[in-house]
Design a protein around this motif. Structure first.
Motif, mmCIF file in Angstrom:
data_model
loop_
_atom_site.group_PDB
_atom_site.id
_atom_site.type_symbol
_atom_site.label_atom_id
_atom_site.label_comp_id
_atom_site.label_asym_id
_atom_site.label_seq_id
_atom_site.Cartn_x
_atom_site.Cartn_y
_atom_site.Cartn_z
ATOM 1 N N ASP A 18 48.593 59.842 39.379
ATOM 2 C CA ASP A 18 47.685 59.320 38.253
ATOM 3 C C ASP A 18 46.388 58.722 39.094
ATOM 4 N N ALA A 19 45.547 58.468 37.974
ATOM 5 C CA ALA A 19 44.222 58.204 38.850
ATOM 6 C C ALA A 19 43.720 57.078 37.786
ATOM 7 N N LEU A 20 43.115 56.103 38.553
ATOM 8 C CA LEU A 20 42.638 54.835 37.456
ATOM 9 C C LEU A 20 41.224 54.611 37.891
ATOM 10 N N THR A 21 40.697 54.296 36.659
ATOM 11 C CA THR A 21 39.078 53.634 37.020
ATOM 12 C C THR A 21 38.725 52.934 35.884
ATOM 13 N N GLY A 22 37.809 51.937 36.320
ATOM 14 C CA GLY A 22 37.046 51.094 35.399
ATOM 15 C C GLY A 22 37.210 49.860 35.643
ATOM 16 N N ALA A 23 37.250 48.804 34.684
ATOM 17 C CA ALA A 23 36.957 47.269 35.007
ATOM 18 C C ALA A 23 38.375 46.651 34.767
ATOM 19 N N SER A 24 38.296 45.572 35.605
ATOM 20 C CA SER A 24 39.569 44.646 35.386
ATOM 21 C C SER A 24 39.212 43.136 35.403
ATOM 22 N N ALA A 25 39.796 42.307 34.662
ATOM 23 C CA ALA A 25 39.354 40.648 34.666
ATOM 24 C C ALA A 25 39.647 40.266 36.187
ATOM 25 N N ASN A 26 38.716 39.788 36.683
ATOM 26 C CA ASN A 26 38.597 39.088 38.072
ATOM 27 C C ASN A 26 39.467 37.681 37.989
ATOM 28 N N GLY A 27 39.566 37.008 36.822
ATOM 29 C CA GLY A 27 40.300 35.633 36.965
ATOM 30 C C GLY A 27 39.318 34.800 36.502
ATOM 31 N N ALA A 28 37.907 34.666 36.552
ATOM 32 C CA ALA A 28 37.004 33.783 36.539
ATOM 33 C C ALA A 28 36.919 33.689 35.031
ATOM 34 N N VAL A 29 36.325 32.474 34.518
ATOM 35 C CA VAL A 29 36.312 32.259 33.210
ATOM 36 C C VAL A 29 34.545 32.483 32.731
ATOM 37 N N ALA A 30 34.405 32.853 31.480
ATOM 38 C CA ALA A 30 33.003 33.217 31.036
ATOM 39 C C ALA A 30 32.163 31.877 31.256
ATOM 40 N N GLN A 31 30.718 31.931 31.251
ATOM 41 C CA GLN A 31 30.040 31.030 31.216
ATOM 42 C C GLN A 31 28.727 31.210 30.371
ATOM 43 N N PRO A 32 27.916 30.156 29.822
ATOM 44 C CA PRO A 32 26.807 30.470 29.159
ATOM 45 C C PRO A 32 25.706 30.964 30.025
ATOM 46 N N THR A 33 25.980 31.145 31.395
ATOM 47 C CA THR A 33 24.805 31.505 32.263
ATOM 48 C C THR A 33 25.402 32.623 32.909
ATOM 49 N N VAL A 34 24.242 33.697 33.549
ATOM 50 C CA VAL A 34 24.684 34.701 34.433
ATOM 51 C C VAL A 34 25.418 34.189 35.675
ATOM 52 N N GLN A 35 26.629 35.053 36.081
ATOM 53 C CA GLN A 35 27.506 34.635 37.056
ATOM 54 C C GLN A 35 27.264 35.819 38.094
ATOM 55 N N THR A 36 27.378 35.474 39.428
ATOM 56 C CA THR A 36 27.278 36.593 40.464
ATOM 57 C C THR A 36 28.602 36.377 41.169
ATOM 58 N N PHE A 37 29.213 37.552 41.316
ATOM 59 C CA PHE A 37 30.537 37.647 42.267
ATOM 60 C C PHE A 37 30.440 38.812 43.154
ATOM 61 N N THR A 38 31.126 38.556 44.437
ATOM 62 C CA THR A 38 31.347 39.572 45.459
ATOM 63 C C THR A 38 32.393 40.428 45.168
ATOM 64 N N ARG A 39 32.118 41.566 45.499
ATOM 65 C CA ARG A 39 32.881 42.603 45.272
ATOM 66 C C ARG A 39 34.234 42.561 46.303
ATOM 67 N N PRO A 40 35.460 42.787 46.201
ATOM 68 C CA PRO A 40 36.623 42.694 46.982
ATOM 69 C C PRO A 40 36.361 42.995 48.161
ATOM 70 N N SER A 41 35.534 44.455 48.525
ATOM 71 C CA SER A 41 35.296 44.931 49.828
ATOM 72 C C SER A 41 34.466 43.806 50.627
ATOM 73 N N GLY A 42 33.628 42.969 50.069
ATOM 74 C CA GLY A 42 32.528 42.167 50.772
ATOM 75 C C GLY A 42 31.293 42.988 50.668
ATOM 76 N N ASN A 43 31.468 44.226 50.353
ATOM 77 C CA ASN A 43 30.132 45.085 50.213
ATOM 78 C C ASN A 43 29.574 45.125 48.884
ATOM 79 N N GLY A 44 28.581 44.027 48.666
ATOM 80 C CA GLY A 44 27.599 44.112 47.496
ATOM 81 C C GLY A 44 28.190 43.352 46.375
#
Lengths: 439, 75
Positions: free
Chosen positions: A83-109
């Protein structure tokens, strides 16, 4: 001509009588159209499944299964799954009325989430290859044993497993008692390593010379493992000519790394504004138990298959699952023997005791916490339809289309300030499409 | 006294089981419907395996019908 028909009928009658005497209701030989013994031949199943969530994960899965039945009722089953999987998955953080920035699991970007949107990490992609081998054979009259091996490899995950089972028939094979055991050993080597429980997600300029060192401080290693031991006890009873029932009890013990290294929690102030994102932390053991009952009933032509499962564990999760299928033969109204099979599944689970949709900055840190909605309170249902037809030489071609909806619900958490205005429990909708060819 | 009570408690389900089961089940020549493929408990093993994988990775429960063990990092 008459002679030929008689001959076929005798052969068919003998086939049915033989399978009846053997009580091999789990084997497929008794297809009324089949007049040849299928011993010592290979049977193949191939299937392709497409799974797609709205705005989230898409997956493709292919299965190739080969089964050989030998003269003395020994059965070898080999299965390859890719099987092959691709796409987006909830990271657990809640939505906010402002823009949010997160670091990728790899730490790169990093990635940004728009105001009001549920934070999804869109870097998920994985390919998995799985091999299963299972050998089943009679040990003595009324005693059947089975043993199997399992290997599954992903880019960041390895799973090895063994299983064994014994089944004992009694009362003219109307009752069967079975006992099984399985053991899995899994190793997880996630991209970016294993995060330190409750460490703050590092957010900033990943091109900064000190970034790599700072990121490494949020990690405790590159891999971790877990083991799963299952015991399964089953009892099957033929009720009458039309009805069959099964009851199972299972006990499962999981130990090791049960945390999801990609999941975080939002730490919010009294107004609900995110102040920090911390990596989740789950207990390192889980004991699950379940009871399962299934019943098959043959009406005049249709067959109803209904099952119920109750699961409970020491994370305080309980769940109810009802699964039902109705197989409706269509005769040969479309020029070939075919059937329709509607499917309905209903699922409901309660939240784990350490599930938190977010953490309050003013509260002390709990021992464990996870905002993963999959261990939160939730209901889900699946509706589907399958159409199958017999094509040449008894080969079967079938199509299945299903709709799956998960509705996470609030388990009674107070939502401070701005969290009242955002969606904390978004529904997830998915389409499941499958083609199967058996020959 | 206590021991006897336990003995009786254990005997009752065994008696119910053996006498109750006597009316259940079929003779070998009455298995025409039961021997159909669609009347087996795991009539569609491929569908079941694919479904197990989906629900294992999307919900907190697994197994019950069969083993619910590990197998993938999809959880």
């Amino acid at each position: 001509m008459k002679n030929k028909i008689d001959k076929t009928n005798i052969k068919a009658a003998l086939t049915i009588a033989t399978t009846a005497l053997l009580g091999t209701n789990n084997l497929a030989q008794a297809e009324s159209t089949s007049t040849s013994a299928e011993e010592n031949t290979w049977e193949f199943d191939s299937a392709f499944l497409f799974y797609s969530e709205v705005d989230r994960v898409s997956a493709g899965e292919a299965i190739f299964n080969a089964k050989k039945t030998f003269d003395n009722e020994e059965v070898l089953n080999l299965k390859l799954t890719i099987d092959a999987l691709t796409g987006a998955s909830a990271n657990g953080a809640v939505a906010q009325p402002t823009v949010q920035t997160f670091t990728r699991p790899s730490g790169n970007g990093q990635y940004e989430i728009a105001p009001g949107d549920t934070p999804l990490d869109d870097t998920f992609h994985d390919t998995r290859v799985q091999l299963n081998g299972q050998w089943t054979q009679p040990l003595a009259p009324d005693y059947t044993a089975s043993g199997g091996v399992h290997i599954s490899k992903e880019y960041d995950y390895l799973s090895l497993g063994v299983n064994g089972n014994i089944a004992i028939d009694f009362d003219r094979k109307n009752s069967t008692f079975s006992a099984g055991f399985s053991y899995f050993q899994d190793t997880f080597t996630p991209e970016g390593g294993i995060p330190k429980p409750f460490a703050s997600m590092l957010i900033g300029d990943s091109n900064d010379p000190s970034w790599d060192d700072d990121f490494a401080k949020t990690r405790i290693g590159s891999e971790d493992d877990k083991s799963t031991a299952d015991i399964l006890l089953g009892f099957t009873q033929v009720i009458n000519r039309r009805m069959l029932m099964q009851f199972n009890y299972s006990y499962s013990m999981v130990e090791g790394y049960l945390t999801d290294p990609f999941k975080i929690l939002s730490v919010v102030d009294n107004d609900g504004a995110a102040q920090d994102y911390i990596y989740e932390s789950r207990p390192d053991s889980r004991t699950k138990q379940s009871i399962y009952a299934q019943s098959l009933y043959h009406f005049d032509t249709t067959v109803l298959d209904v099952s119920y499962r109750y699961m409970w564990d020491d994370w305080e999760i309980t769940s109810h699952t009802i699964d039902s299928r109705l197989r409706i033969p269509l005769g040969d109204s479309f020029g070939t023997e075919s059937y329709l099979q509607p499917h309905l599944r209903v699922y409901q689970q309660s939240a784990a005791d350490f599930y938190r949709p977010f953490l309050l900055e003013s509260d002390p840190l709990p021992a464990f916490a996870s905002a993963d909605y999959r261990i939160g309170e939730m209901t889900a249902f699946t509706v589907g339809i399958k159409y199958g037809m017999l094509v040449n030489n008894g080969h079967e071609l079938s199509f299945r289309l299903e709709y799956y909806r998960q509705t996470p619900t609030d388990a009674g958490f107070n939502e401070p300030g701005i969290l009242k205005d955002v969606e904390l429990y978004p529904t997830v909708d998915a389409i499941i499409a499958q083609v199967t060819y058996s020959f | 006294m206590m021991y006897k009570k336990i003995q009786i408690t254990l005997l009752i389900p065994i008696l119910i089981g053996t006498t109750g089961c006597a009316s259940l089940g079929v003779e070998p020549w009455e298995r025409d419907l039961l021997s159909k493929k669609e009347m087996s408990l795991n009539a569609e093993p491929i569908d079941a395996a694919l479904d197990d994988h989906i629900y294992f990775s999307k919900e907190a429960s697994s197994g019950g019908k069969g083993f619910g063990g590990g197998g993938c990092g999809c959880n």
